[in-house]
Design a protein around this motif. Structure first.
Motif, PDB file in Angstrom:
ATOM      1  N   ASP A   5      37.401  41.324  39.664  1.00 12.43           N
ATOM      2  CA  ASP A   5      36.930  41.164  38.283  1.00 12.43           C
ATOM      3  C   ASP A   5      36.158  42.399  37.815  1.00 12.43           C
ATOM      4  O   ASP A   5      36.235  42.785  36.645  1.00 12.43           O
ATOM      5  CB  ASP A   5      36.036  39.925  38.151  1.00 12.43           C
ATOM      6  N   THR A   6      35.411  42.997  38.722  1.00 14.38           N
ATOM      7  CA  THR A   6      34.675  44.218  38.398  1.00 14.38           C
ATOM      8  C   THR A   6      35.645  45.325  38.003  1.00 14.38           C
ATOM      9  O   THR A   6      35.441  46.018  36.997  1.00 14.38           O
ATOM     10  CB  THR A   6      33.813  44.667  39.602  1.00 14.38           C
ATOM     11  N   ALA A  29      36.377  47.418  34.577  1.00  9.76           N
ATOM     12  CA  ALA A  29      36.443  48.881  34.582  1.00  9.76           C
ATOM     13  C   ALA A  29      37.741  49.353  33.920  1.00  9.76           C
ATOM     14  O   ALA A  29      37.740  50.325  33.161  1.00  9.76           O
ATOM     15  CB  ALA A  29      36.358  49.407  36.016  1.00  9.76           C
ATOM     16  N   TRP A  30      38.818  48.653  34.176  1.00  5.40           N
ATOM     17  CA  TRP A  30      40.111  49.002  33.591  1.00  5.40           C
ATOM     18  C   TRP A  30      40.066  48.851  32.070  1.00  5.40           C
ATOM     19  O   TRP A  30      40.499  49.715  31.333  1.00  5.40           O
ATOM     20  CB  TRP A  30      41.182  48.108  34.194  1.00  5.40           C
ATOM     21  N   LEU A  52      29.945  50.669  38.457  1.00  7.68           N
ATOM     22  CA  LEU A  52      30.709  49.610  39.126  1.00  7.68           C
ATOM     23  C   LEU A  52      29.782  48.666  39.894  1.00  7.68           C
ATOM     24  O   LEU A  52      29.958  47.441  39.841  1.00  7.68           O
ATOM     25  CB  LEU A  52      31.745  50.226  40.074  1.00  7.68           C
ATOM     26  N   MET A  53      28.799  49.220  40.591  1.00 10.79           N
ATOM     27  CA  MET A  53      27.878  48.391  41.371  1.00 10.79           C
ATOM     28  C   MET A  53      27.061  47.485  40.451  1.00 10.79           C
ATOM     29  O   MET A  53      26.873  46.298  40.752  1.00 10.79           O
ATOM     30  CB  MET A  53      26.951  49.264  42.223  1.00 10.79           C
ATOM     31  N   LEU A  54      26.588  48.011  39.349  1.00  4.92           N
ATOM     32  CA  LEU A  54      25.816  47.199  38.400  1.00  4.92           C
ATOM     33  C   LEU A  54      26.691  46.081  37.819  1.00  4.92           C
ATOM     34  O   LEU A  54      26.238  44.935  37.692  1.00  4.92           O
ATOM     35  CB  LEU A  54      25.249  48.073  37.279  1.00  4.92           C
ATOM     36  N   THR A  55      27.925  46.394  37.504  1.00 10.37           N
ATOM     37  CA  THR A  55      28.848  45.381  36.985  1.00 10.37           C
ATOM     38  C   THR A  55      29.076  44.298  38.033  1.00 10.37           C
ATOM     39  O   THR A  55      29.053  43.099  37.723  1.00 10.37           O
ATOM     40  CB  THR A  55      30.189  46.031  36.574  1.00 10.37           C
TER      41      THR A  55
END
Length: 189
Positions: A58-59, A63-64, A80-83
């Motif tokens: 899902d992350t 991003a996509w 990405l890590m925060l998401t």
């Protein structure tokens, strides 16, 4: 290839649907470079371990679809890590709420203790709770078992889908429809 300092012409603000082959290649590198780290992080959390792959996927879906925003960010790994952390936090909140609310409606939690015999057990118990009766009366046996696996047991949609021989998407849609029906009948659920 480092994704930091990407050429501005390599980034299309229009989102994933209009990505060029160069942008797809950049995204693939981001995916390959970050997937293992994000997956390890998600699996390390006891609440999220069973759904770690789904949360990381899902992350990357986010991003996509937000590639323009992601590619402009100076710390892509941090974005990405925060998401992922936000997705984990939302999953944990949702899971805790589901468990709490479902437990409040159960007269006899031991009625669902044996997942392999859940449907038979729930139907044969004399003193069914209101929500148990609603679930039995309004959903097919397969849906009741799916509800048990995902909501009560906390299994991932992937694991539940494999067990029941359905797709992950079907599992997600069935649970979504069940929650909607239950919420109409029991607004606190």
């Amino acid at each position: 290839m480092s994704t930091r300092g990407m050429r501005s012409d390599a980034v299309n603000k229009g989102g994933a649907n209009s990505m060029t082959s160069e942008q797809r290649e950049i995204f693939s590198e981001i995916y390959i470079d970050n997937w293992p780290k994000l997956l390890r992080y998600a699996k390390a959390n006891k609440w999220c371990a069973g759904v770690a792959e789904e949360l990381v996927q899902d992350t990357f879906h986010d991003a996509w679809s937000k590639f323009g925003e992601l590619s402009d960010h100076e710390n892509i790994g941090g974005w990405l890590m925060l998401t992922l952390k936000n997705k984990m936090r939302n999953y944990i909140r949702s899971r805790q709420r589901d468990v709490k609310l479902f437990a409040e409606y159960l007269d006899r939690p031991e009625d669902i203790a044996a997942p392999d015999n859940f449907v038979n057990k729930i139907i044969t118990v004399n003193a069914l709770s209101t929500i148990q009766k609603f679930i039995c009366d309004n959903f097919k046996d397969d849906d009741v078992v799916l509800f048990q696996r995902v909501i009560v047991d906390g299994k991932s949609h992937k694991d539940a889908a494999e067990e029941l021989g359905i797709t992950v998407w079907a599992s997600q849609k069935r649970i979504e429809r069940m929650r909607k029906k239950i919420k109409e009948e029991f607004p606190d659920f």
